[in-house]
Scaffold this motif. Structure first.
Motif, mmCIF file in Angstrom:
data_model
loop_
_atom_site.group_PDB
_atom_site.id
_atom_site.type_symbol
_atom_site.label_atom_id
_atom_site.label_comp_id
_atom_site.label_asym_id
_atom_site.label_seq_id
_atom_site.Cartn_x
_atom_site.Cartn_y
_atom_site.Cartn_z
ATOM 1 N N TYR A 97 -14.943 1.185 2.033
ATOM 2 C CA TYR A 97 -14.560 1.559 3.389
ATOM 3 C C TYR A 97 -14.617 3.075 3.523
ATOM 4 C CZ TYR A 97 -12.400 -3.077 3.183
ATOM 5 O OH TYR A 97 -12.180 -4.424 3.013
ATOM 6 N N LYS A 98 -14.849 3.542 4.732
ATOM 7 C CA LYS A 98 -14.542 4.934 5.023
ATOM 8 C C LYS A 98 -13.023 5.109 4.979
ATOM 9 C CE LYS A 98 -18.582 6.018 7.872
ATOM 10 N NZ LYS A 98 -19.046 6.504 9.210
ATOM 11 N N ILE A 99 -12.579 6.304 4.635
ATOM 12 C CA ILE A 99 -11.148 6.582 4.649
ATOM 13 C C ILE A 99 -10.762 7.065 6.035
ATOM 14 C CG2 ILE A 99 -9.284 8.008 3.706
ATOM 15 C CD1 ILE A 99 -10.775 8.061 1.061
ATOM 16 N N ALA A 100 -9.899 6.296 6.692
ATOM 17 C CA ALA A 100 -9.477 6.652 8.046
ATOM 18 C C ALA A 100 -8.377 7.691 8.044
ATOM 19 C CB ALA A 100 -8.999 5.398 8.788
ATOM 20 N N GLU A 101 -7.573 7.707 6.966
ATOM 21 C CA GLU A 101 -6.427 8.614 6.952
ATOM 22 C C GLU A 101 -5.907 8.771 5.530
ATOM 23 O OE1 GLU A 101 -2.025 8.982 9.153
ATOM 24 O OE2 GLU A 101 -3.087 7.053 9.085
ATOM 25 N N PHE A 102 -5.551 10.001 5.194
ATOM 26 C CA PHE A 102 -4.813 10.288 3.967
ATOM 27 C C PHE A 102 -3.342 10.427 4.337
ATOM 28 C CE2 PHE A 102 -9.057 11.589 2.940
ATOM 29 C CZ PHE A 102 -9.203 11.334 1.590
ATOM 30 N N VAL A 103 -2.475 9.727 3.627
ATOM 31 C CA VAL A 103 -1.055 9.733 3.962
ATOM 32 C C VAL A 103 -0.275 10.274 2.770
ATOM 33 C CG1 VAL A 103 0.892 8.357 4.738
ATOM 34 C CG2 VAL A 103 -1.426 7.701 5.412
ATOM 35 N N GLU A 104 0.547 11.270 3.003
ATOM 36 C CA GLU A 104 1.388 11.811 1.950
ATOM 37 C C GLU A 104 2.462 10.791 1.554
ATOM 38 O OE1 GLU A 104 0.847 14.644 0.352
ATOM 39 O OE2 GLU A 104 -0.922 14.986 1.591
ATOM 40 N N LYS A 105 3.202 11.096 0.523
ATOM 41 C CA LYS A 105 4.218 10.171 0.027
ATOM 42 C C LYS A 105 5.164 9.763 1.169
ATOM 43 C CE LYS A 105 4.037 12.328 -4.529
ATOM 44 N NZ LYS A 105 4.759 13.127 -5.555
ATOM 45 N N PRO A 106 5.250 8.462 1.460
ATOM 46 C CA PRO A 106 6.043 8.015 2.610
ATOM 47 C C PRO A 106 7.485 7.737 2.233
ATOM 48 C CG PRO A 106 4.892 6.158 1.688
ATOM 49 C CD PRO A 106 4.526 7.349 0.823
ATOM 50 N N ASP A 107 8.337 7.565 3.253
ATOM 51 C CA ASP A 107 9.684 7.059 2.978
ATOM 52 C C ASP A 107 9.602 5.552 2.764
ATOM 53 O OD1 ASP A 107 9.502 5.869 5.532
ATOM 54 O OD2 ASP A 107 10.599 7.495 6.492
ATOM 55 N N ARG A 108 10.729 4.952 2.436
ATOM 56 C CA ARG A 108 10.736 3.535 2.068
ATOM 57 C C ARG A 108 10.270 2.637 3.217
ATOM 58 N NH1 ARG A 108 11.386 0.289 -2.638
ATOM 59 N NH2 ARG A 108 11.844 -1.810 -1.904
ATOM 60 N N ALA A 109 10.723 2.913 4.413
ATOM 61 C CA ALA A 109 10.366 2.054 5.546
ATOM 62 C C ALA A 109 8.862 2.093 5.799
ATOM 63 C CB ALA A 109 11.131 2.479 6.794
ATOM 64 N N ARG A 110 8.283 3.287 5.759
ATOM 65 C CA ARG A 110 6.839 3.379 5.987
ATOM 66 C C ARG A 110 6.057 2.744 4.844
ATOM 67 N NH1 ARG A 110 4.513 8.811 6.646
ATOM 68 N NH2 ARG A 110 6.257 9.539 5.395
ATOM 69 N N ALA A 111 6.525 2.917 3.617
ATOM 70 C CA ALA A 111 5.852 2.302 2.477
ATOM 71 C C ALA A 111 5.851 0.778 2.604
ATOM 72 C CB ALA A 111 6.522 2.727 1.178
ATOM 73 N N GLU A 112 6.954 0.213 3.083
ATOM 74 C CA GLU A 112 7.014 -1.235 3.283
ATOM 75 C C GLU A 112 6.032 -1.675 4.364
ATOM 76 O OE1 GLU A 112 11.130 -1.916 4.086
ATOM 77 O OE2 GLU A 112 11.684 -2.006 1.957
ATOM 78 N N SER A 113 5.908 -0.878 5.421
ATOM 79 C CA SER A 113 4.962 -1.239 6.490
ATOM 80 C C SER A 113 3.525 -1.131 6.003
ATOM 81 C CB SER A 113 5.193 -0.363 7.721
ATOM 82 O OG SER A 113 4.759 0.972 7.504
ATOM 83 N N TYR A 114 3.233 -0.135 5.149
ATOM 84 C CA TYR A 114 1.883 0.000 4.592
ATOM 85 C C TYR A 114 1.531 -1.217 3.746
ATOM 86 C CZ TYR A 114 2.280 4.999 5.778
ATOM 87 O OH TYR A 114 2.442 6.192 6.419
ATOM 88 N N LEU A 115 2.466 -1.637 2.907
ATOM 89 C CA LEU A 115 2.230 -2.783 2.037
ATOM 90 C C LEU A 115 2.001 -4.043 2.857
ATOM 91 C CD1 LEU A 115 2.133 -3.711 -0.940
ATOM 92 C CD2 LEU A 115 4.582 -4.208 -0.750
ATOM 93 N N ALA A 116 2.806 -4.235 3.899
ATOM 94 C CA ALA A 116 2.703 -5.440 4.727
ATOM 95 C C ALA A 116 1.396 -5.475 5.515
ATOM 96 C CB ALA A 116 3.893 -5.526 5.679
ATOM 97 N N SER A 117 0.876 -4.310 5.885
ATOM 98 C CA SER A 117 -0.326 -4.271 6.733
ATOM 99 C C SER A 117 -1.585 -4.676 5.988
ATOM 100 C CB SER A 117 -0.514 -2.866 7.309
ATOM 101 O OG SER A 117 -1.007 -1.979 6.321
ATOM 102 N N GLY A 118 -1.629 -4.440 4.683
ATOM 103 C CA GLY A 118 -2.835 -4.703 3.915
ATOM 104 C C GLY A 118 -3.954 -3.710 4.145
ATOM 105 N N GLU A 119 -3.699 -2.634 4.890
ATOM 106 C CA GLU A 119 -4.725 -1.648 5.224
ATOM 107 C C GLU A 119 -4.714 -0.432 4.310
ATOM 108 O OE1 GLU A 119 -4.222 -0.464 9.251
ATOM 109 O OE2 GLU A 119 -4.533 -2.469 10.079
ATOM 110 N N TYR A 120 -3.791 -0.374 3.374
ATOM 111 C CA TYR A 120 -3.587 0.838 2.597
ATOM 112 C C TYR A 120 -3.767 0.587 1.102
ATOM 113 C CZ TYR A 120 -1.496 2.890 6.794
ATOM 114 O OH TYR A 120 -1.282 3.373 8.073
ATOM 115 N N SER A 121 -4.245 1.601 0.422
ATOM 116 C CA SER A 121 -4.309 1.623 -1.038
ATOM 117 C C SER A 121 -3.618 2.884 -1.529
ATOM 118 C CB SER A 121 -5.758 1.616 -1.520
ATOM 119 O OG SER A 121 -6.428 0.433 -1.155
ATOM 120 N N TRP A 122 -3.181 2.859 -2.777
ATOM 121 C CA TRP A 122 -2.643 4.078 -3.376
ATOM 122 C C TRP A 122 -3.793 5.018 -3.738
ATOM 123 C CZ3 TRP A 122 0.650 0.908 -7.328
ATOM 124 C CH2 TRP A 122 1.829 0.474 -6.698
#
Length: 351
Positions: free
Chosen positions: A165-190
């Motif tokens: 995939y193209k990278i749509a966005e680089f995200v810095e270290k998130p807080d817990r709530a955002r990290a949970e939303s990233y995991l649930a979305s399936g759109e993010y990788s570490w």
């Protein structure tokens, strides 16, 4: 397809691993320790890219103080060693390796201190990324997340590409709530710090976004000297470089950033808790309540305790989520939640 032996592994040996103090120290840092299994993390990094016709002999980038350890742990295998005169972060280190290769060669950038359980998945992802890199994409191997981790940066998937995939966005270290939303979305990788580039494309992008750095790297390479398998960049020119990470210098600025997702049992072994988790998965299947013991230890009514000792007995009662480390006359006790802060201790800072 990428022609045989045209992918050049570049293994980075920077950093001192202070969060794994007291075992990791400046004289014997994290990459050169046998933390998982009988071989060191560095030996494992080299092993992942040897014995396969798709990979050339590795290029290793390290400081002079660790060259002896590297030569010893290479066990006579072919390699090239770039000796950094000063630590200037990952962008100059990677650019040096690229500058010493033909511009159409593909480089695979690997940290020397990570653990990868599924080496076949790693190699497969690297080859797919090599195909994209040959089309002048700057590719990150995106790590499949298995928990809402707040200690890593994230990559958000964009437009689909062959194998990635193209990278749509680089995200810095998130807080817990955002990290949970990233995991649930399936759109993010570490973002695991593993990259694949065409050497010339990387240098072109570095010149576009960090022209002074690119110029100095090329000058340091041109004015460098060979010493057997070692290459010494010009020390004065290299020391003048204002260092930066490859993420900030190039990846977050280029319009050609791409990612190849990989589920390969990756861990950066960034602190004692990460090591406990990796060892628990390897030894016991990672079930809840596991303790991990190396050396002599008696644990009574304990759960999720890491107890490592190079001599004295560790005895603990009724503890949970704690790491106890005895190494070379030093003792560390930390909760697993606070393991990231170990590098701030005076013993770690002044080792």
């Amino acid at each position: 397809m990428i022609k045989q032996r045209s992918i050049h592994p570049v293994i980075l040996c920077g950093g001192s691993g202070t969060r794994l103090w007291p075992a990791s120290r400046k004289a014997m840092p994290k990459p050169f320790l046998p933390l998982i299994g009988d071989t060191t993390l560095f030996e494992q990094a080299v092993g992942r890219v040897t014995g396969n016709a798709q990979f050339a002999a590795p290029i290793i980038v390290a400081g002079a103080q660790h060259c002896g350890l590297i030569e010893e742990q290479m066990h006579g295998a072919p390699h090239r060693l770039i000796v950094e005169p000063a630590a200037r972060n990952t962008a100059p280190a990677i650019a040096l390796a690229a500058a010493l290769l033909p511009p159409d060669d593909i480089i695979l950038v690997c940290p020397s201190d990570h653990h990868i359980a599924d080496e076949a998945a790693f190699r497969s992802a690297a080859l797919v990324a090599g195909e994209l890199a040959a089309q002048d994409y700057l590719v990150s191997i995106g790590i499949a997340p298995d928990r809402p981790e707040t200690g890593y940066g994230y990559l958000r998937r964009g437009e689909e590409l062959p194998g990635g995939y193209k990278i749509a966005e680089f995200v810095e270290k998130p807080d817990r709530a955002r990290a949970e939303s990233y995991l649930a979305s399936g759109e993010y990788s570490w973002n695991g710090g593993i990259f694949v580039f065409r050497a010339g494309a990387l240098l072109d992008e570095l010149a576009r976004h960090r022209p002074a750095m690119a110029k100095s790297v090329l000058q340091a390479a041109l004015a460098g000297r060979e010493d057997g398998t070692r290459f010494h960049p010009n020390p004065d020119v290299f020391a003048s470089i204002e260092g930066d990470s490859i993420d900030y210098a190039v990846m977050e600025n280029t319009a050609r950033a791409a990612m190849v997702p990989a589920d390969m049992g990756w861990s950066d072994i960034g602190n004692w808790t990460a090591l406990r988790d990796a060892l628990s998965e390897q030894l016991n299947g990672g079930g809840d309540g596991d303790n991990v013991i190396r050396g002599t230890a008696d644990l009574l009514d304990c759960s999720n305790v890491l107890a490592l000792s190079d001599g004295p007995r560790i005895s603990a009662v009724g503890l949970s989520n704690v790491c106890i480390i005895v190494s070379d006359g030093e003792v560390l006790v930390t909760t697993c939640d606070d393991a990231q802060a170990v590098g701030k201790l005076p013993g770690a800072a002044h080792q």
